[in-house]
Design a protein around this motif. Structure first.
Motif, PDB file in Angstrom:
ATOM      1  N   THR A  90       0.898  -1.283  -0.319  1.00 30.80           N
ATOM      2  CA  THR A  90       0.272  -0.242  -0.167  1.00 30.80           C
ATOM      3  C   THR A  90       0.647   1.180   0.165  1.00 30.80           C
ATOM      4  OG1 THR A  90      -1.760  -0.946   1.459  1.00 30.80           O
ATOM      5  CG2 THR A  90      -1.667   1.025   1.329  1.00 30.80           C
ATOM      6  N   GLN A  91       1.780   1.262   0.852  1.00 29.99           N
ATOM      7  CA  GLN A  91       2.292   2.459   1.062  1.00 29.99           C
ATOM      8  C   GLN A  91       3.799   2.888  -0.220  1.00 29.99           C
ATOM      9  OE1 GLN A  91       3.421   4.461   3.336  1.00 29.99           O
ATOM     10  NE2 GLN A  91       4.551   5.666   1.943  1.00 29.99           N
ATOM     11  N   LYS A  92       3.926   1.844  -0.936  1.00 29.01           N
ATOM     12  CA  LYS A  92       4.558   1.595  -2.412  1.00 29.01           C
ATOM     13  C   LYS A  92       3.936   2.069  -4.042  1.00 29.01           C
ATOM     14  CE  LYS A  92       7.782  -2.514  -1.906  1.00 29.01           C
ATOM     15  NZ  LYS A  92       8.207  -3.635  -2.418  1.00 29.01           N
ATOM     16  N   LEU A  93       2.399   2.026  -3.865  1.00 26.33           N
ATOM     17  CA  LEU A  93       1.342   1.950  -4.667  1.00 26.33           C
ATOM     18  C   LEU A  93       0.787   3.616  -4.293  1.00 26.33           C
ATOM     19  CD1 LEU A  93      -1.625  -0.206  -4.354  1.00 26.33           C
ATOM     20  CD2 LEU A  93       0.434   0.197  -6.706  1.00 26.33           C
ATOM     21  N   ALA A  94       0.752   4.092  -3.053  1.00 26.67           N
ATOM     22  CA  ALA A  94       0.941   5.842  -3.038  1.00 26.67           C
ATOM     23  C   ALA A  94       1.809   6.652  -3.014  1.00 26.67           C
ATOM     24  CB  ALA A  94       0.150   5.786  -1.731  1.00 26.67           C
ATOM     25  N   ASP A  95       3.234   6.208  -3.250  1.00 26.75           N
ATOM     26  CA  ASP A  95       4.370   6.472  -3.909  1.00 26.75           C
ATOM     27  C   ASP A  95       4.029   6.710  -5.281  1.00 26.75           C
ATOM     28  OD1 ASP A  95       4.964   7.101  -1.290  1.00 26.75           O
ATOM     29  OD2 ASP A  95       6.402   5.564  -1.543  1.00 26.75           O
ATOM     30  N   ALA A  96       4.000   6.242  -6.167  1.00 23.83           N
ATOM     31  CA  ALA A  96       3.889   6.390  -7.465  1.00 23.83           C
ATOM     32  C   ALA A  96       2.779   6.300  -7.842  1.00 23.83           C
ATOM     33  CB  ALA A  96       3.624   4.513  -7.758  1.00 23.83           C
ATOM     34  N   LEU A  97       1.507   6.893  -6.914  1.00 20.72           N
ATOM     35  CA  LEU A  97       0.360   7.863  -7.616  1.00 20.72           C
ATOM     36  C   LEU A  97       0.678   9.505  -7.417  1.00 20.72           C
ATOM     37  CD1 LEU A  97      -2.501   6.038  -5.881  1.00 20.72           C
ATOM     38  CD2 LEU A  97      -2.356   6.680  -8.330  1.00 20.72           C
ATOM     39  N   GLN A  98       1.913   9.390  -6.457  1.00 20.66           N
ATOM     40  CA  GLN A  98       2.271  10.765  -6.637  1.00 20.66           C
ATOM     41  C   GLN A  98       2.864  11.523  -6.974  1.00 20.66           C
ATOM     42  OE1 GLN A  98       4.236  11.438  -1.830  1.00 20.66           O
ATOM     43  NE2 GLN A  98       2.026  10.940  -1.182  1.00 20.66           N
ATOM     44  N   LEU A  99       3.496  10.471  -8.195  1.00 19.98           N
ATOM     45  CA  LEU A  99       5.062  10.548  -9.436  1.00 19.98           C
ATOM     46  C   LEU A  99       4.007  10.961 -11.199  1.00 19.98           C
ATOM     47  CD1 LEU A  99       7.922   8.118  -8.466  1.00 19.98           C
ATOM     48  CD2 LEU A  99       7.665  10.850  -8.386  1.00 19.98           C
ATOM     49  N   VAL A 100       3.161  10.191 -10.799  1.00 24.44           N
ATOM     50  CA  VAL A 100       2.030  10.013 -12.936  1.00 24.44           C
ATOM     51  C   VAL A 100       1.348  11.359 -12.447  1.00 24.44           C
ATOM     52  CG1 VAL A 100       0.206   8.518 -13.279  1.00 24.44           C
ATOM     53  CG2 VAL A 100       2.030   7.184 -12.054  1.00 24.44           C
ATOM     54  N   GLU A 101       0.357  11.545 -11.188  1.00 23.39           N
ATOM     55  CA  GLU A 101      -0.932  12.593 -12.236  1.00 23.39           C
ATOM     56  C   GLU A 101      -0.190  14.049 -12.104  1.00 23.39           C
ATOM     57  OE1 GLU A 101      -2.198  13.614  -7.425  1.00 23.39           O
ATOM     58  OE2 GLU A 101      -3.301  11.695  -7.710  1.00 23.39           O
ATOM     59  N   PRO A 102       1.219  14.850 -12.478  1.00 27.98           N
ATOM     60  CA  PRO A 102       1.959  15.984 -12.933  1.00 27.98           C
ATOM     61  C   PRO A 102       2.261  15.434 -14.171  1.00 27.98           C
ATOM     62  CG  PRO A 102       2.738  15.801 -10.582  1.00 27.98           C
ATOM     63  CD  PRO A 102       2.362  14.421 -10.702  1.00 27.98           C
ATOM     64  N   GLU A 103       2.364  14.065 -14.452  1.00 29.19           N
ATOM     65  CA  GLU A 103       2.940  13.938 -15.642  1.00 29.19           C
ATOM     66  C   GLU A 103       1.315  13.716 -16.667  1.00 29.19           C
ATOM     67  OE1 GLU A 103       5.173  10.525 -16.082  1.00 29.19           O
ATOM     68  OE2 GLU A 103       6.575  11.274 -15.133  1.00 29.19           O
ATOM     69  N   LEU A 104       0.701  13.384 -16.107  1.00 28.48           N
ATOM     70  CA  LEU A 104      -0.658  13.147 -16.361  1.00 28.48           C
ATOM     71  C   LEU A 104      -1.579  13.950 -17.249  1.00 28.48           C
ATOM     72  CD1 LEU A 104      -3.500  11.544 -17.235  1.00 28.48           C
ATOM     73  CD2 LEU A 104      -4.255  10.893 -15.274  1.00 28.48           C
ATOM     74  N   PHE A 105      -1.136  15.633 -15.766  1.00 25.40           N
ATOM     75  CA  PHE A 105      -1.841  16.422 -16.160  1.00 25.40           C
ATOM     76  C   PHE A 105      -1.309  18.083 -17.834  1.00 25.40           C
ATOM     77  CE2 PHE A 105      -1.728  21.468 -15.823  1.00 25.40           C
ATOM     78  CZ  PHE A 105      -3.056  21.831 -15.332  1.00 25.40           C
ATOM     79  N   ALA A 106       0.730  17.538 -17.709  1.00 29.88           N
ATOM     80  CA  ALA A 106       0.714  17.849 -18.825  1.00 29.88           C
ATOM     81  C   ALA A 106       0.238  17.352 -20.632  1.00 29.88           C
ATOM     82  CB  ALA A 106       2.377  18.013 -18.488  1.00 29.88           C
ATOM     83  N   ALA A 107       0.426  15.852 -19.851  1.00 31.37           N
ATOM     84  CA  ALA A 107      -0.947  15.240 -21.152  1.00 31.37           C
ATOM     85  C   ALA A 107      -1.487  16.008 -21.690  1.00 31.37           C
ATOM     86  CB  ALA A 107      -0.071  14.014 -21.200  1.00 31.37           C
ATOM     87  N   THR A 108      -2.074  15.972 -20.807  1.00 30.99           N
ATOM     88  CA  THR A 108      -4.037  16.379 -21.005  1.00 30.99           C
ATOM     89  C   THR A 108      -3.779  17.907 -22.010  1.00 30.99           C
ATOM     90  OG1 THR A 108      -4.476  14.746 -19.550  1.00 30.99           O
ATOM     91  CG2 THR A 108      -6.304  17.154 -20.510  1.00 30.99           C
ATOM     92  N   GLU A 109      -2.789  18.827 -22.008  1.00 33.32           N
ATOM     93  CA  GLU A 109      -2.962  19.917 -21.986  1.00 33.32           C
ATOM     94  C   GLU A 109      -2.567  19.931 -23.432  1.00 33.32           C
ATOM     95  OE1 GLU A 109      -0.305  22.719 -19.681  1.00 33.32           O
ATOM     96  OE2 GLU A 109      -2.550  23.204 -18.761  1.00 33.32           O
ATOM     97  N   LYS A 110      -1.043  19.262 -24.043  1.00 35.53           N
ATOM     98  CA  LYS A 110      -0.688  19.190 -25.018  1.00 35.53           C
ATOM     99  C   LYS A 110      -1.677  18.664 -26.325  1.00 35.53           C
ATOM    100  CE  LYS A 110       3.438  17.371 -27.024  1.00 35.53           C
ATOM    101  NZ  LYS A 110       4.999  16.569 -27.088  1.00 35.53           N
ATOM    102  N   ALA A 111      -2.463  17.348 -25.600  1.00 34.22           N
ATOM    103  CA  ALA A 111      -3.606  16.666 -26.189  1.00 34.22           C
ATOM    104  C   ALA A 111      -4.790  18.017 -26.672  1.00 34.22           C
ATOM    105  CB  ALA A 111      -3.887  15.470 -26.098  1.00 34.22           C
ATOM    106  N   GLU A 112      -4.800  18.510 -25.739  1.00 33.50           N
ATOM    107  CA  GLU A 112      -6.491  19.490 -26.198  1.00 33.50           C
ATOM    108  C   GLU A 112      -5.570  20.544 -27.116  1.00 33.50           C
ATOM    109  OE1 GLU A 112      -7.034  21.779 -22.552  1.00 33.50           O
ATOM    110  OE2 GLU A 112      -8.746  19.334 -22.093  1.00 33.50           O
TER     111      GLU A 112
END
Length: 947
Positions: free
Chosen positions: A113-135
């Motif tokens: 559970t601790q490992k999954l929480a750390d991975a989510l904190q790293l993925v969320e900024p990259e997902l926001f940048a990719a959304t703006e570029k696709a629009e």
């Protein structure tokens, strides 16, 4: 009597032998009964010992089974206690292991559970940048697509404007080509029509009508004459066959009578031969040796007036069986010493060359006057007179002297001092009566045989006449069929010529009309061709101006397409990157949720297992407290085992004693059964011997009674018998006498009743036969009437259908000929062949035609039958499918002509056939599985199109 005495002596000897045997068998029975009583006493004693031993055995066996039950219960209780201890220990160990595994899994889930929480904190900024570029990429793609759509609208407008001159040019080119081809076809058709018109004119001048009417009248006259001759022959044949049936009936009846008379003659002959037969073989051999066996008897030389047979046979008696010899024949006299047995009666009578004068004293008439013979019978009938009745006989009795007598026809014979009466005898059993009956039957059989031969000759002559008439009838039938065929051929040629003439005239009119129409159509198409060429030139000039503008627009389209391709690639890359980050985030959150649910489930399982461990420890403690009672159970079990061993030894001894007693009991029962069987056999033999003795005693008493009834002394008869007198010798002699009696034959006392019964049955069968013959004649008359009407109606229908076929075939084919032909001579079972000859082909059957020709021929046949018996409407299903356009046109004209009288409903896919219809009905399927009906009134549609 001697036979009875021999039988009595033999039976007495048998009785003595049987009495000795009975005494021996009685001693045997007494010995066997004594043996059986001894066996019964021993069996009773052994049964008492067996009962006591069996009770002791059952008592010991019950104690043994009781100890066994107690041992089994203790062993089961101890085993259950041990199994329960082991089961609780195993379950406790298993539960503790499961609890340790769950605690280990809980620790691993916390770390994951601790490992999954750390991975989510790293993925969320990259997902926001990719959304703006696709629009951003999607907005740029929409701009290029809008520019390309605007160009497309301009291009479609240009294409529409540029396509009109091209379409006009294509239409005009096709129209010019079509008009040129049509013009060429019209010129070819014009030439063909002109050539056909010239050929028809030449053919009409060459064809002249042949004189068919006179030929038809001659053929009809010949046919009527042959038909009349055929009917006359048929009527004569029917008369002859009736005559043959009557002759056959007379022959059968005469044969039956002849057979009955022959049977009666054979029966009387057998009786007569039996009456004259010599049964003594030695006497018969002597007669053969002396050549006397072929001599006739006196009865064969005598004929008696009616009513005097019995009286004459009574007087002559045995003389009727005497052999008649010629005077002076004495060669047999010296051989008389060789004759040791038998009865022989010989007569030597003079022949009678002329009838003797009838003499008598007073009113006495000699009996010789009632007898007619070729021999002089006066030595046998001398001094014997006849009287008409007994009153006359008794009146003449006083006038008789010694050695004279008088006899009446009814069997009264008187002498001077005696009277003999012979009444109640059946005259038919007399030798003379049978001789007269045999002579009458011979004459009757000869007459019947002559009549039978005469009737057979008449029947043979009638059969020959019938055969001759049948041949004549067949010849007339062949002539009639030939005349009908010739008449049909002439009619066919005549009608074909008429149809051909009418068709040629119609064709001439049609050709003239078609020539005018063809010339008009040719001028019209020439004008349309000039207009089409001018329009084509204008369209080609317009197409050259629009070609330069097309090239500029195509270059602009290529540039826009290249930009669109680049923007699409960039937008696709940005969407793929966005999709990857979104998918990664979703997987992490899904794993996080799954771990949380798993941790909750493991916590619940750990609590449940901990409670189960506590429960198992409590149950082990309770079970350990009861271990003291198990030691007492072991001690009790050992005691029971020792007690059961002692009981088992006692049970074995009791069983052995019981088996010994049963063995001795079976041996005594076997001895008793053997004694019973031997006693039964001895008693059966004793009873049989007593029955045989009683039977022989009764038979001996019966023989004594028979001898007493015959007033014979048994002792005297026994004294006169030889010691070795055989019973079979006397039985054979008795059989010979019995066979002589049996040869006379049985007397049927109910013959008259049987004859009456059979006569009544014959009368009934004759009546039934007459009814059947009458019904058969009625049925044959009805069949002949039906056959005659069937032939007439079939011939009329065939001629009408054949006439319609000959008229319709040339109309459909535009020439040619066709007709129907019978394949057999008899109309009732003949077949029909269709002969067709299309224009330009030789005559052949319909099987050698093409598919279209077969279809047209079948149409001609069906329509000719339809004309004979028309219906309100006719349904045709794709009849024109195998036809080409020219034949479809002919078919349509024929249907149109017949539609004036009959309504036609036909299914077709041909345009020419559709044009002929007044109403069109089509089936469409705009939606899958849903059919719709579309109806069109052709006349209304044509009027609407013209308006």
């Amino acid at each position: 009597a001697k036979l009875l005495a021999v039988k009595w002596r033999n039976l007495s000897q048998q009785v003595q032998n049987l009495e000795t045997t009975i005494r021996e068998l009685e001693l045997q029975v007494e010995a066997q009964v004594t043996e059986r009583v001894a066996s019964e006493t021993a069996i009773e004693r052994l049964r008492e010992e067996h009962h006591v031993s069996q009770e002791q055995h059952q008592k010991v066996q019950a104690q043994y089974y009781e100890r066994g039950g107690e041992i089994a219960r203790l062993e089961q209780q101890i085993q259950h206690h041990q199994q329960r201890q082991q089961q609780l220990q195993d379950e406790l160990n298993q539960t503790q292991n499961q609890l340790q595994q769950i605690q280990s899994h809980q620790q691993q889930d916390v770390r994951q559970t601790q490992k999954l929480a750390d991975a989510l904190q790293l993925v969320e900024p990259e997902l926001f940048a990719a959304t703006e570029k696709a629009e951003l990429s999607q907005a740029q793609l929409l701009e290029v697509e809008e520019a390309l759509q605007e160009w497309q609208l301009n291009w479609e407008s240009f294409q529409y404007q540029a396509a009109q001159p091209r379409e006009t040019a294509q239409v005009q080119q096709s129209k010019i080509q079509h008009l040129e081809n049509s013009e060429q076809r019209l010129r070819d058709r014009l030439n063909k029509l002109q050539q056909e018109q010239q050929q028809l004119s030449t053919q009409q001048q060459a064809d002249e009508g042949e004189p068919y009417e006179m030929q038809l009248r001659e053929l009809e006259a010949i046919q009527a004459e042959v038909q009349q001759n055929y009917e006359d022959a048929q009527q004569q044949l029917i008369t002859l066959r009736d005559q043959q049936r009557a002759q056959q009936s007379s022959i059968d009846q005469l044969k039956e009578q002849l057979q009955a008379n022959k049977g009666r003659e054979a029966s009387l002959q057998a009786l007569q031969e039996a009456a004259f037969a010599q049964e003594d073989k030695a006497l018969q051999a002597w007669l053969v040796a002396q050549q006397l066996d072929k001599k006739t008897t006196l009865a064969q030389h005598i004929k008696v007036e009616a009513g005097w047979n019995s009286s004459v046979e009574w007087v002559l008696s045995q003389s009727l069986h005497a052999l008649c010899l010629e005077n002076g024949d004495s060669h047999w006299q010296s051989a008389l010493v060789q004759l040791n047995s038998g009865q022989l009666n010989l007569l030597q009578l003079n022949p009678l060359p002329s009838p003797l004068p009838q003499t008598g004293e007073g009113i006495k008439k000699p009996l010789l006057s009632k007898v007619h013979s070729n021999l002089d019978l006066s030595p046998l009938l001398k001094n014997i007179y006849c009287a008409e009745n007994w009153e006359q006989a008794f009146a003449l009795q006083a006038q008789l002297v010694d050695q004279e007598s008088i006899i009446t026809a009814d069997g009264i014979w008187l002498g001077r001092h005696w009277v003999k009466i012979n009444k109640g005898q059946d005259p038919a059993k007399g030798v003379l009566h049978r001789q007269v009956a045999l002579e009458q039957l011979s004459e009757k059989i000869a007459e019947q045989q002559a009549s039978l031969i005469e009737l057979s000759l008449q029947q043979t002559e009638s059969q020959e006449n019938t055969q001759s008439l049948e041949q004549q009838r067949e010849q007339l039938r062949a002539q009639l069929n030939q005349s009908q065929a010739e008449q049909g051929e002439v009619k066919s040629r005549w009608r074909a010529q008429q149809a051909k003439t009418e068709q040629q005239a119609a064709r001439q009119t049609q050709l003239a009309r078609e020539l005018i129409e063809c010339e008009q159509q040719l001028q019209l198409e020439y004008d349309q061709l000039s207009v089409a060429r001018l329009t084509l030139q204008t369209a080609l000039e317009t197409m050259a101006d629009s070609e330069q503008l097309r090239e500029q627009k195509q270059q602009t389209r290529e540039q826009l397409r290249q930009q669109l391709t680049e923007r699409k690639q960039q937008a696709q890359q940005d969407r793929d990157a966005l999709h990857g980050f979104a998918l990664q985030e979703k997987q992490l959150r899904t794993q996080q949720d799954s771990l949380q649910h798993s941790m909750l489930r493991l916590n619940q399982q750990a609590n449940d297992l901990h409670q189960r461990v506590v429960q198992l420890q409590v149950q082990q403690q309770q079970l350990a407290e009861t271990s003291d009672s198990d030691e007492a159970a072991q001690i009790r079990l050992q005691q029971l085992l020792d007690s059961r061993a002692q009981l088992e030894e006692a049970l074995t001894k009791a069983r052995q004693s019981l088996q010994d007693i049963e063995h001795r009991l079976r041996e005594q029962e076997t001895r008793r059964n053997s004694a019973d069987a031997a006693t039964q056999v001895a008693r059966s033999q004793l009873e049989q011997a007593r029955i045989n003795n009683q039977t022989i005693t009764v038979r001996s008493a019966t023989l004594q009674e028979q001898l007493a009834e015959m007033d014979l002394d048994l002792a005297a008869l026994l004294a006169g018998l030889a010691e070795r007198e055989e019973e079979t010798v006397w039985e054979q002699a008795l059989e010979r006498i019995t066979s002589r009696i049996e040869r006379l034959g049985p007397v049927n006392l109910v013959a008259i009743e049987e004859y009456n019964t059979q006569q009544e049955r014959k009368t009934y069968l004759d009546t039934q036969n007459a009814d059947l013959v009458e019904a058969l004649e009625t049925l044959e008359t009805a069949i002949k009437k039906i056959d005659r009407e069937t032939r007439q109606r079939f011939k009329e229908t065939f001629d009408l259908v054949n006439e319609g076929m000959q008229n319709l075939f040339p109309k459909i084919f535009g020439g040619g000929r066709a007709y129907l032909e019978m394949t057999g001579e008899d109309i009732l079972d003949t077949g029909v062949t269709i002969m067709a000859q299309p224009p330009g082909k030789r005559n052949s059957t319909i099987h050698l035609l093409s598919g279209g020709e077969k279809a047209l021929t079948a149409i001609a046949l069906v329509f000719s039958i339809f004309q004979l018996n028309p219906a309100p409407f006719c349904l045709l299903d794709e009849v024109d499918a195998p036809l080409d356009d020219a034949n479809v046109g002919r078919f349509c004209r024929l249907v149109e002509e017949m539609s004036k009288k009959v309504q036609f409903i036909y299914i077709t896919h041909n345009k020419i056939a559709m044009e002929m219809a007044h109403h069109l009905m089509g089936v469409t399927m705009h939606e899958a599985g849903v059919s719709r009906l579309v109806a069109v009134n052709v006349e209304e549609a044509a009027a609407l199109a013209e308006a």
